[in-house]
Scaffold this active site. Sequence first.
Site, PDB file in Angstrom:
ATOM      1  N   SER A 105      19.092 -14.593 -13.936  1.00 30.11           N
ATOM      2  CA  SER A 105      19.143 -13.295 -14.611  1.00 30.11           C
ATOM      3  C   SER A 105      17.820 -12.536 -14.522  1.00 30.11           C
ATOM      4  CB  SER A 105      19.576 -13.508 -16.062  1.00 30.11           C
ATOM      5  OG  SER A 105      19.921 -12.293 -16.676  1.00 30.11           O
ATOM      6  N   ASP A 244      18.854  -5.658 -14.362  1.00 30.49           N
ATOM      7  CA  ASP A 244      18.085  -6.888 -14.210  1.00 30.49           C
ATOM      8  C   ASP A 244      18.511  -7.576 -12.916  1.00 30.49           C
ATOM      9  OD1 ASP A 244      20.582  -7.760 -14.996  1.00 30.49           O
ATOM     10  OD2 ASP A 244      19.836  -9.368 -16.273  1.00 30.49           O
ATOM     11  N   ASP A 246      20.458  -9.967 -11.992  1.00 30.65           N
ATOM     12  CA  ASP A 246      21.846 -10.278 -11.651  1.00 30.65           C
ATOM     13  C   ASP A 246      22.827  -9.207 -12.100  1.00 30.65           C
ATOM     14  OD1 ASP A 246      21.745 -10.878 -14.398  1.00 30.65           O
ATOM     15  OD2 ASP A 246      23.226 -12.471 -14.213  1.00 30.65           O
ATOM     16  N   ASP A 248      23.801  -7.902 -15.037  1.00 29.32           N
ATOM     17  CA  ASP A 248      24.614  -7.877 -16.252  1.00 29.32           C
ATOM     18  C   ASP A 248      23.936  -7.115 -17.387  1.00 29.32           C
ATOM     19  OD1 ASP A 248      22.682  -9.730 -16.937  1.00 29.32           O
ATOM     20  OD2 ASP A 248      24.072 -11.368 -17.363  1.00 29.32           O
TER      21      ASP A 248
END
EC number: 5.4.2.10
Length: 452
Positions: A105, A244, A246, A248
């Site tokens: 993440s 960010d 990834d 999400d």
Amino acid sequence: MKRSKYFGTDGIRGRVGLSPITPDFILKLGWAAGKVLSNYGSGRSKQVIIGKDTRISGYMLESALEAGLAASGLSAALTGPMPTPAIAYLTRTFRAEAGIVISASHNPFYDNGIKFFSIKGTKLDTQVEYFIETELNKCLKCIQPKLLGKAKRIIDAAGRYIEFCKGTFPAHLSLKKLRIVVDCANGATYHIAPNVLRELGADVIAISCNPNGININNKCGSTDIRRLRTQVLLKKADLGIAYDGDGDRVIMVDHIGNKVDGDQMLYILAKEYLYQRKLHGGIVGTWMSNMGLALALRELNIPFVRANVGDRSVLLMLREKGWYIGGENSGHIVLLDKTTTGDGIIVALQILSTMVSNSVSLYELCNNVYLLPQILINVYCSGFINPLESSVVKKEIQIIKQELSDQGRILLRQSGTEPYIRVMVEGKHYSKISYLANRIVSVIKGEMRSVN
């Protein structure tokens, strides 16, 4: 059920090369997960979708996972770099047994992790995680050669997800009049988000879209919006959007450089859903959510409840109450009427549609939510000693709570994804809460030194 040995609040995460993020462990994890997931999916496809962000370690871990799954009898369908929510979507549409994301993440490149999605595109139930850990304690035993799994690449996974994202934006609206700076954190959205916005008509200025394996989240993205803010002002853009690593999470910047965080976006979405008569129930925030959000929602007579920190807790409370909208001030927002998990691109599109349909700026949409000053300090804490259990720390917290009275809040917690103690103090006066937060940090550090 006893506490998980490997699974945290968002899958398994750690430093690459150190347990558990090693190739041998990840191979065995793939095998153990394959054995369990084949019993919790449809049992028909024998296929698992695997995506990753842009970390250099993703290649190594992807190969290890692929080998482990094959040894269990499941095949891997590889997407390459893709946002986490895209894997949740593709898992559903391909009717796969499960989805796996290789990502840490918003963490630096030297960390990585593994997240799992069920056949429905939702986070795995904790009981299923427990069963995977149980299998990990057994010796790896390869399935019969004729039953081994295979591997293949999914053709145009990005195109499929782009169309899905665009489908959540009203067909009668366009972004033609908007200039948008988008910061993809050199992460998984680099080839997705700019194209979504361009295809909807926006004038897009893309930054941090050149991943090299080690620059993910490095002085860019939702955790560092300084460059985004500079570019918005320099290019005279209408707004900026930061994701960010990834994809999400999403943080925005208005045309004069003001940060718009998850709490403000929750307010904008709640108000628009209310106006459109699409709001079911209320809004779920967390204990980190700003008091200003709660007060602003109260003015609209919209119920607001707090869940524990983490998207899993937010999702559980949303499902428990039958509501649609929830999230965190970090920009991790869930819209259950659109998708099954937090999706930064889709959340940004809903904010943009609100701007366009009401002919207002992002700055104007934030006019009626006044966030109280909030200090968040991360205190590095390695090892097994929890300084929050110290009587000295507890005593200091009680003293500070009395000093704050009803004029603010204190929240201390251990991160579920990083070796940090999060110290949050919120109140009306920045100078006071800054002083109090640093007092708490000093006491925590003092206790850790005394223990060591």
